[in-house]
Design an enzyme around this catalytic site. Structure first.
Site, PDB file in Angstrom:
ATOM      1  N   LYS A  20      34.335  35.382  42.561  1.00  0.00           N
ATOM      2  CA  LYS A  20      35.718  35.608  42.980  1.00  0.00           C
ATOM      3  C   LYS A  20      35.944  37.072  43.338  1.00  0.00           C
ATOM      4  CE  LYS A  20      39.278  35.255  39.973  1.00  0.00           C
ATOM      5  NZ  LYS A  20      40.394  36.221  40.022  1.00  0.00           N
ATOM      6  N   SER A  21      35.406  37.977  42.531  1.00  0.00           N
ATOM      7  CA  SER A  21      35.604  39.409  42.780  1.00  0.00           C
ATOM      8  C   SER A  21      35.013  39.833  44.121  1.00  0.00           C
ATOM      9  CB  SER A  21      34.968  40.228  41.652  1.00  0.00           C
ATOM     10  OG  SER A  21      35.580  39.957  40.426  1.00  0.00           O
ATOM     11  N   GLY A  90      46.744  38.659  40.998  1.00  0.00           N
ATOM     12  CA  GLY A  90      46.988  40.084  40.825  1.00  0.00           C
ATOM     13  C   GLY A  90      46.126  40.926  41.742  1.00  0.00           C
ATOM     14  N   ARG A 118      53.588  41.639  35.750  1.00  0.00           N
ATOM     15  CA  ARG A 118      52.401  42.483  35.581  1.00  0.00           C
ATOM     16  C   ARG A 118      52.647  43.877  36.159  1.00  0.00           C
ATOM     17  NH1 ARG A 118      47.206  38.844  37.149  1.00  0.00           N
ATOM     18  NH2 ARG A 118      46.129  40.721  36.423  1.00  0.00           N
ATOM     19  N   SER A 164      41.776  48.419  36.808  1.00  0.00           N
ATOM     20  CA  SER A 164      40.872  48.972  37.817  1.00  0.00           C
ATOM     21  C   SER A 164      41.269  48.518  39.215  1.00  0.00           C
ATOM     22  CB  SER A 164      39.434  48.551  37.521  1.00  0.00           C
ATOM     23  OG  SER A 164      39.278  47.150  37.665  1.00  0.00           O
ATOM     24  N   ASP A 309      37.153  40.102  31.357  1.00  0.00           N
ATOM     25  CA  ASP A 309      37.183  38.669  31.647  1.00  0.00           C
ATOM     26  C   ASP A 309      36.274  37.857  30.734  1.00  0.00           C
ATOM     27  OD1 ASP A 309      39.074  39.012  33.571  1.00  0.00           O
ATOM     28  OD2 ASP A 309      37.716  38.856  35.279  1.00  0.00           O
ATOM     29  N   LYS A 336      46.590  40.779  31.605  1.00  0.00           N
ATOM     30  CA  LYS A 336      46.020  39.838  32.577  1.00  0.00           C
ATOM     31  C   LYS A 336      47.056  38.754  32.888  1.00  0.00           C
ATOM     32  CE  LYS A 336      41.915  41.665  33.105  1.00  0.00           C
ATOM     33  NZ  LYS A 336      41.371  42.017  34.434  1.00  0.00           N
ATOM     34  N   ARG A 381      41.117  31.369  32.468  1.00  0.00           N
ATOM     35  CA  ARG A 381      40.062  31.734  31.515  1.00  0.00           C
ATOM     36  C   ARG A 381      40.363  31.216  30.102  1.00  0.00           C
ATOM     37  NH1 ARG A 381      36.726  33.892  34.750  1.00  0.00           N
ATOM     38  NH2 ARG A 381      37.405  35.292  36.422  1.00  0.00           N
TER      39      ARG A 381
END
EC number: 2.5.1.19
Length: 427
Positions: A20-21, A90, A118, A164, A309, A336, A381
């Site tokens: 996903k990242s 996000g 958030r 980050s 994560d 998160k 998650r």
């Protein structure tokens, strides 16, 4: 949607889903390039939010089998005709806030209830320092966000302790400004491997960014650059694979997971974590395979600074391990999709496991998991980790199971294919 999980183990061989990242970043950089092809991207709710946002900023994106064909804006995003709704992503919100700042018009970004709670204040402040008008409509640093373009290079500082994604967003946008940018990080940069993933994609697109890492981390970003990603293949996702690998370790069964080659993903740390806990695990880096063959697990201390994560996965591993598992340096995990430290403490308590929660720490005392009705917190998650707990406890029902579509849409199908007893039902 609810999922009911019975006591079960896993066996066989399975492919890890795409990262996903890396998919988020590849789509974003391709949308800022000219013509690109992305092979084997992850198509999930979150990455579809990024696709939609990039299209609203002027990119043309076509899905062709297992690849995306992208005609980008060549560093000049358009002003959207409508509000960009990022859903639950996000990453999309932070990235597109910075990308929209490259344009000349005004862009409005929002998302679901979770997104609207958030924090984004540090990112908005830096964008303002770099010549952009960016505001939170409620004045609390949260979405909805209004951005009026005009991003210029300059010297700026940002707090690295919250997310980050703020830093990654700036690294994606700043090379395309006319002037150079120097970005200094205040404090510890949490989740740094995700910034490394961003730098990896940017390097493949031809961008030049220089690091100074003496007393304080600093990024030197020359301006007036162009991205040329051309063709890129997305690697497998260690975050998603962590559930597959942990399932075998927890249930003392055997599994082989393919498509896990070395990359910049910090969540590859799951291999060392499982090994430290006593699992029998082997990673063939050349073939991209990881094999787990059970093992007697014992508690460890895990620093979550770089790998937030993995916290829900490790919390469940700690629940079945002998002794205590302590997750430290984890305050950022509270920001998160939900407060994941609190969520895991609450749900494991329901399943008979003793936990204690501090501001930046979660302690789990291994014990006997018992079946229960638990809450998935609308967090992918949390849902996937509690599924693992249910495989040990049996007779466990998890609500908000549809949250898996955020990152691993085929999760329950994958788990069934390797032997897990999972039954889906509408609420």
């Amino acid at each position: 949607m609810k999922v009911t999980v019975g006591r079960s183990g896993v066996h066989g061989e399975i492919f890890a889903p795409a990262s996903k990242s890396y998919t988020h970043r590849a789509i974003t950089v391709a949308a800022l390039s000219k013509e690109s092809i992305i092979h084997r991207p992850l198509i999930s709710a979150d990455t579809q939010s990024t696709i939609k946002a990039c299209e609203m900023l002027g990119a043309y994106i076509e899905k062709d089998g297992d690849k995306l064909l992208i005609s980008g804006v060549d560093g000049e995003p358009q002003t959207p005709d409508n509000v960009i709704d990022v859903g639950n992503s996000g990453t999309t919100l932070r990235f597109m806030t910075a990308i929209a700042a490259l344009g000349q018009g005004t862009t409005v970004l929002t998302g679901d209830n979770s997104i609207r709670s958030r924090p984004n204040g540090p990112l908005l402040q830096v964008l303002n320092d770099l010549g952009v008008q960016s505001i939170s409509t409620r004045g609390d640093g949260c979405a909805p966000i209004v951005v009026t373009g005009g991003l210029k290079g300059a010297i700026a500082k940002i707090d690295g302790s919250i997310s980050s994604q703020f830093i990654s967003a700036l690294l994606l946008a700043c090379p395309l400004t006319k002037n150079s940018t120097t970005l200094s990080i205040k404090g510890e940069l949490k989740s740094r491997p995700y910034v490394d993933v961003t730098l990896d994609i940017l390097e493949k697109a031809g961008a030049e960014i220089y690091l100074e890492d003496n007393q304080n981390l600093k990024f030197i970003i020359p301006g007036n650059q162009k991205y040329r990603l051309k063709e890129y293949t997305v690697p497998g996702d260690f975050s998603s694979a962590s559930y597959l690998l942990a399932a075998a370790a927890m249930t003392d069964t055997k599994i082989k997971v393919n498509n896990l080659y070395p990359s910049m993903q910090g969540d590859a740390a799951i291999i060392d974590i499982l090994k430290e806990m006593g699992a029998n695990i082997y990673w063939n880096k050349e073939e991209g395979t990881v094999e787990v063959n059970g093992g007697k697990l014992h508690g460890i201390t895990m620093d979550a600074g770089a790998t937030p994560d993995l916290v829900p996965t490790v919390a469940v591993l700690g629940a079945v391990a002998e002794g205590e598992t302590v997750i430290t340096n984890a305050e950022h995990v509270r920001y998160k999709e939900t407060d994941r430290l609190h969520a895991m403490a609450v749900e494991l308590d329901k399943m008979g496991i003793s936990t204690s929660e501090e501001k930046d720490k979660l302690t789990i005392k291994g014990g006997e998991l018992k079946g229960a009705d638990v809450h998935g917190w609308h967090d992918h998650r949390i849902v996937m980790s509690l599924t693992l707990a249910g495989m040990i406890a049996g007779d466990t029902t998890i609500d908000t199971a549809e949250a898996i579509f955020i990152s691993y849409p085929n999760f329950f199908d994958s788990m069934r294919s390797i032997g897990a007893d999972v039954i889906l039902s509408e609420q």
